[in-house]
Structure formats: C-alpha cells, structure tokens
Design a protein around this motif. Structure first.
Motif, mmCIF file in Angstrom:
data_model
loop_
_atom_site.group_PDB
_atom_site.id
_atom_site.type_symbol
_atom_site.label_atom_id
_atom_site.label_comp_id
_atom_site.label_asym_id
_atom_site.label_seq_id
_atom_site.Cartn_x
_atom_site.Cartn_y
_atom_site.Cartn_z
ATOM 1 N N GLY A 219 3.981 4.567 -2.074
ATOM 2 C CA GLY A 219 4.001 5.700 -1.163
ATOM 3 C C GLY A 219 2.641 6.344 -0.962
ATOM 4 N N SER A 220 1.599 5.744 -1.500
ATOM 5 C CA SER A 220 0.258 6.325 -1.427
ATOM 6 C C SER A 220 -0.558 5.721 -0.281
ATOM 7 C CB SER A 220 -0.477 6.100 -2.753
ATOM 8 O OG SER A 220 -1.844 6.385 -2.625
ATOM 9 N N ALA A 221 -1.155 6.593 0.530
ATOM 10 C CA ALA A 221 -2.011 6.120 1.625
ATOM 11 C C ALA A 221 -3.228 5.377 1.088
ATOM 12 C CB ALA A 221 -2.453 7.303 2.485
ATOM 13 N N ILE A 222 -3.786 5.868 -0.003
ATOM 14 C CA ILE A 222 -4.964 5.218 -0.590
ATOM 15 C C ILE A 222 -4.616 3.803 -1.038
ATOM 16 C CG2 ILE A 222 -6.727 5.374 -2.395
ATOM 17 C CD1 ILE A 222 -6.026 8.392 -2.526
ATOM 18 N N ALA A 223 -3.453 3.659 -1.655
ATOM 19 C CA ALA A 223 -3.033 2.339 -2.119
ATOM 20 C C ALA A 223 -2.898 1.368 -0.948
ATOM 21 C CB ALA A 223 -1.711 2.448 -2.878
ATOM 22 N N TRP A 224 -2.392 1.860 0.184
ATOM 23 C CA TRP A 224 -2.258 0.990 1.360
ATOM 24 C C TRP A 224 -3.619 0.629 1.950
ATOM 25 C CZ3 TRP A 224 1.529 -1.942 2.901
ATOM 26 C CH2 TRP A 224 2.834 -1.669 2.471
ATOM 27 N N GLN A 225 -4.561 1.563 1.907
ATOM 28 C CA GLN A 225 -5.904 1.258 2.410
ATOM 29 C C GLN A 225 -6.581 0.192 1.553
ATOM 30 O OE1 GLN A 225 -7.422 5.250 2.287
ATOM 31 N NE2 GLN A 225 -6.114 5.884 3.987
ATOM 32 N N VAL A 226 -6.447 0.319 0.227
ATOM 33 C CA VAL A 226 -6.989 -0.695 -0.678
ATOM 34 C C VAL A 226 -6.302 -2.035 -0.428
ATOM 35 C CG1 VAL A 226 -7.218 -1.396 -3.093
ATOM 36 C CG2 VAL A 226 -7.652 0.977 -2.451
ATOM 37 N N SER A 347 -2.795 -2.938 -8.686
ATOM 38 C CA SER A 347 -3.198 -4.335 -8.617
ATOM 39 C C SER A 347 -2.050 -5.195 -8.089
ATOM 40 C CB SER A 347 -3.632 -4.823 -10.009
ATOM 41 O OG SER A 347 -4.010 -6.173 -9.976
ATOM 42 N N ALA A 348 -0.836 -4.938 -8.586
ATOM 43 C CA ALA A 348 0.329 -5.704 -8.133
ATOM 44 C C ALA A 348 0.603 -5.465 -6.655
ATOM 45 C CB ALA A 348 1.553 -5.323 -8.963
ATOM 46 N N MET A 349 0.556 -4.201 -6.232
ATOM 47 C CA MET A 349 0.817 -3.882 -4.830
ATOM 48 C C MET A 349 -0.241 -4.493 -3.910
ATOM 49 S SD MET A 349 0.813 -0.188 -2.921
ATOM 50 C CE MET A 349 0.720 -0.136 -1.121
ATOM 51 N N ALA A 350 -1.520 -4.267 -4.265
ATOM 52 C CA ALA A 350 -2.612 -4.738 -3.416
ATOM 53 C C ALA A 350 -2.591 -6.253 -3.278
ATOM 54 C CB ALA A 350 -3.959 -4.269 -3.969
ATOM 55 N N GLN A 351 -2.258 -6.945 -4.354
ATOM 56 C CA GLN A 351 -2.244 -8.402 -4.288
ATOM 57 C C GLN A 351 -0.968 -8.922 -3.629
ATOM 58 O OE1 GLN A 351 -4.380 -10.520 -7.421
ATOM 59 N NE2 GLN A 351 -4.551 -8.574 -8.499
ATOM 60 N N CYS A 352 0.123 -8.174 -3.760
ATOM 61 C CA CYS A 352 1.343 -8.541 -3.035
ATOM 62 C C CYS A 352 1.110 -8.432 -1.528
ATOM 63 C CB CYS A 352 2.498 -7.629 -3.468
ATOM 64 S SG CYS A 352 4.028 -7.894 -2.551
ATOM 65 N N VAL A 353 0.618 -7.272 -1.101
ATOM 66 C CA VAL A 353 0.342 -7.064 0.323
ATOM 67 C C VAL A 353 -0.821 -7.945 0.774
ATOM 68 C CG1 VAL A 353 -0.443 -5.373 2.036
ATOM 69 C CG2 VAL A 353 1.214 -4.706 0.288
ATOM 70 N N GLY A 354 -1.877 -7.957 -0.040
ATOM 71 C CA GLY A 354 -3.085 -8.691 0.339
ATOM 72 C C GLY A 354 -2.848 -10.178 0.509
ATOM 73 N N TYR A 355 -2.222 -10.792 -0.470
ATOM 74 C CA TYR A 355 -1.998 -12.230 -0.382
ATOM 75 C C TYR A 355 -0.834 -12.574 0.543
ATOM 76 C CZ TYR A 355 -5.374 -12.833 -4.128
ATOM 77 O OH TYR A 355 -6.521 -12.834 -4.870
#
Length: 403
Positions: A219-226, A347-355
């Motif tokens: 739910g964090s905007a920063i997390a989505w930007q990363v 790390s889990a979120m960014a790599q889930c979305v990122g990859y």
C-alpha cells in the motif's frame, strides 16, 4: 594482572573470531551472487542451438527466455514466509540446491528437462534474490551499501563470463549447448559447500518474527516507485541478454562478435556496480544516481535504434546504466525501510513486480519480431521503457521511508 591479560586476550580472540566469521559470511554471499545470473545469461548465446535442437518457434523461445523472470515474480512473495519458517540461512541453502538440480536437469537434452530445469533454476534464484539484501542489512548494517555493491558486481561479472564463454564452450565437445548450460552446476556445488558452515551455525537460531504492527508494503507509494524502477531496468537488461545475439545477426554481426559485445555489456557493469556502491552513501538521496543510470540506458537504446553499426559503444552506455541501476535498486530495498523485516518485504514486492513486468520484455520482443520480421519495433519498445525509467528512478530516489 593475569586477569587483565586474560580478558584482553579473550576480547582479541572474540574480535578475531567475529572478523573471521564476517569474512566467511561475505564470501558465502558472493558465491551465492555468482549463481544468480550465470545460469540465465548462458542461454542467450546458444539459444539458436536450443531452438534447432527442439524445433522451438520464436514465441516458444521467447517464453523460455521469459520463464526465469516469471518464476522470479511468482516465487519472490514466498521468500519472506520461508525466512520466518526456516530462517535466512536455511532458505538460502535450499535456493542453492534448487539452482544446482535445475542446471543438471535443464542440460539433460530432453524437452521436459529443458522446461523443468528452467523452472527450478528460476525458483532458486528468485528466493536468493529476495533474501540476500535482508541478510546483508541484518549482518552488515554499517557496510550495507558496499556489500550490496560487491554482491551486484559479482553477479554482473559471472553473468558476463557466462555470456562470453557459452558459445565457445558449445563447440568444444559433442555435447554442444548442453555443456554450456550444465557447467554451472559445478559453481552451484561450490556455493553449497561453502554455505554449509553457516547453515550449521544458524540451526540454533530461532527465526525472528516481524513486528506485530508492521503494515503491508503493497500500500506504499514509495514501494511502488521502487518496484517500477526495478521493473523497467529489468525489461531492458534481460531483453538484451536474451535477444541481442539475434538482433546483432540481423545487422551482420557474427555470433562470436556479439558474444564479446554481451561480455563487454556486462563486464562494464561490474565497474559501475562498485563505483555506485561507493558513491551512494555520500549523497543525501539517490535522485541523481537514478537519473544518470536511466539516462545512460536511454542513450544506449537510442544508439541501437539509429546507429546499430556502433552497437558495442551503445552497449557500453547501456551496461554502465544497468550496473548503476542494479546497485541503486538493491540499496533502495534497505534505504527506504526501518528494519530488515521491512527490507525483506520490500525486496519481495519489488522483485515480484519488477520481474513480473520485466518478463514481458523478452517474450514481447520475440513475439514482435515474429510478427514484423524486424527487431526495430522491439528496440523502440526498449527505448520507451528506458525513458519511463527516468521518471520512476527519480521518484524512488527521494529520501523517504515506508511507514
């Protein structure tokens, strides 16, 4: 007097023991890093051989390229649960075992083995991808940026070696592409052997539970930007790794020469990794780094679109940008959080979305080439992704915390 001498000597012994353990742990982390890209980047230079061996279509080959990234996306959210259930060290050991088994199965020469082995490799790498950064934040809190830089540099170096060695290895014996893909089993075994002492040491440790009041990072905007920063740099990096040899061939660059280009692309990222890890702590935020690394990738993609005859130059630009992007992204996993539990979740979120989004790149590039018969459309797609990366990299680089 004897008591003082004894206490001093005991204190020195403890410091020496802690130093030895820290050095051993860092070596173990770097050996894990060595296994996190080489099994993937070794495929691109021999992909045409694999296609011919199994009679794969362009779309199927694109899916094979994208499969590890899809596994990164789908398995990454499970990594924090594995940490809570088994502990960081145990989860990382299991990840190494999956990579080793996957390398053997993928190179078996069977159609089922090709896909199953790729799935196992992707699952093992996905788990380790997520968990190394929290481990560094927990055990090297004062030197996290430098450790992340060494970790990223090791990944880049081994990725470069795998790309450069894959085609030459395939002509050494009658096993062709099988030896190029299977040889990385040995590297995984070395990492497993070196990680065993840390596994034994961690058995008595009870996995720490996250704070009860911690909120979801989703739910964090920063997390989505990363996460979007991670996704867009992933699109470009893996599409080039997987398809550059074919792109180069279409403009008259041979397989061996394109292999050298890919090696240079990834080797220069090593220098960028280390330079960025040193610079990142000296800046009050990471906006400038995010802008510069994204701009370098944009210049590289624009060059490949308009002046493909100078591909090596453009790949060097893109390689610098890729190296800077990776270290910046990985460091942001620790800089935008309050503790290593949040770092694991981000790390889990960014790599889930990122990859997850990044996996679209190799697949879409192969599909577009099949539809239009040219790589220009795919290169324009990468150029657009690089331009968009500039926006998200600057937003993610602001000095903010996930609350």
């Amino acid at each position: 007097m004897l008591c003082v001498v004894f206490m001093t000597s005991s204190s020195s012994a403890v410091r020496a023991g802690n130093s030895l353990f820290a050095s051993s742990l860092l070596i173990g982390i770097l050996l894990i890093a060595a296994n996190l890209r080489a099994p993937i980047t070794s495929l691109g230079p021999v992909l045409d051989q694999v296609q011919q061996y199994f009679s794969l279509s362009s779309a199927a080959a694109g899916l094979l390229n994208a499969l590890p990234l899809l596994m990164f996306a789908s398995a990454s959210p499970l990594a924090p649960w594995l940490t809570r259930r088994f502990g960081l060290e145990q989860a990382l050991f299991g990840a190494l075992c999956l990579i080793a088994i996957g390398c053997i199965i993928r190179s078996s020469g069977t159609y089922t083995g090709l896909w199953l082995g790729t799935l196992l490799i992707g699952g093992g790498i996905a788990t380790a991808n997520v968990l190394v950064v929290p481990l560094v934040n927990r055990d090297f809190p004062s030197h996290a940026a430098l450790c992340v830089g060494l970790y990223a540099a090791t990944m880049a170096l081994m990725a470069a070696l795998a790309s450069g060695l894959s085609a030459p290895l395939s002509v050494l014996t009658g096993y062709t592409w099988k030896i190029s893909l299977g040889v990385w089993f040995v590297l995984a075994l070395v990492a497993i052997a070196c990680w065993l002492p840390h596994l034994k040491r961690a058995r008595g440790r009870v996995p720490a539970a996250p704070p009860a009041a911690s909120k979801s990072v989703w739910g964090s905007a920063i997390a989505w930007q990363v996460s979007m920063f991670m996704a867009l740099q992933t699109v470009t990096f893996y599409t080039l790794i997987d398809w550059y040899p074919a792109m180069a061939s279409s403009v008259g660059i041979g397989a061996s020469e394109s292999g050298v280009h890919l090696f240079a692309y990834q080797a220069i990222a090593v220098v960028a990794n280390l330079s960025t890890s040193i610079a990142i702590k000296r800046l009050k935020d990471q906006r400038l780094l995010g802008f510069l690394c994204s701009l370098a990738i944009t210049v590289g993609m624009a060059g490949l679109v308009w002046a493909p005859a100078f591909s090596l130059i453009w790949l060097l630009f893109a390689g610098v940008g890729a190296g800077m992007s990776m270290v910046t992204c990985l460091t942001l996993f620790g800089l935008r959080v309050r503790d290593h539990h949040q770092a694991s979740s981000l790390s889990a979120m960014a790599q889930c979305v990122g990859y997850g989004l990044g996996s679209v790149g190799p697949f879409l590039a192969g599909w577009l080439h099949g539809v239009f018969g040219t790589w220009q459309v795919s290169l324009w797609l990468l150029l657009s992704a690089a331009c968009l990366q500039i926006v998200f990299a600057v937003l993610a680089g602001r000095n903010r915390f996930i609350e």
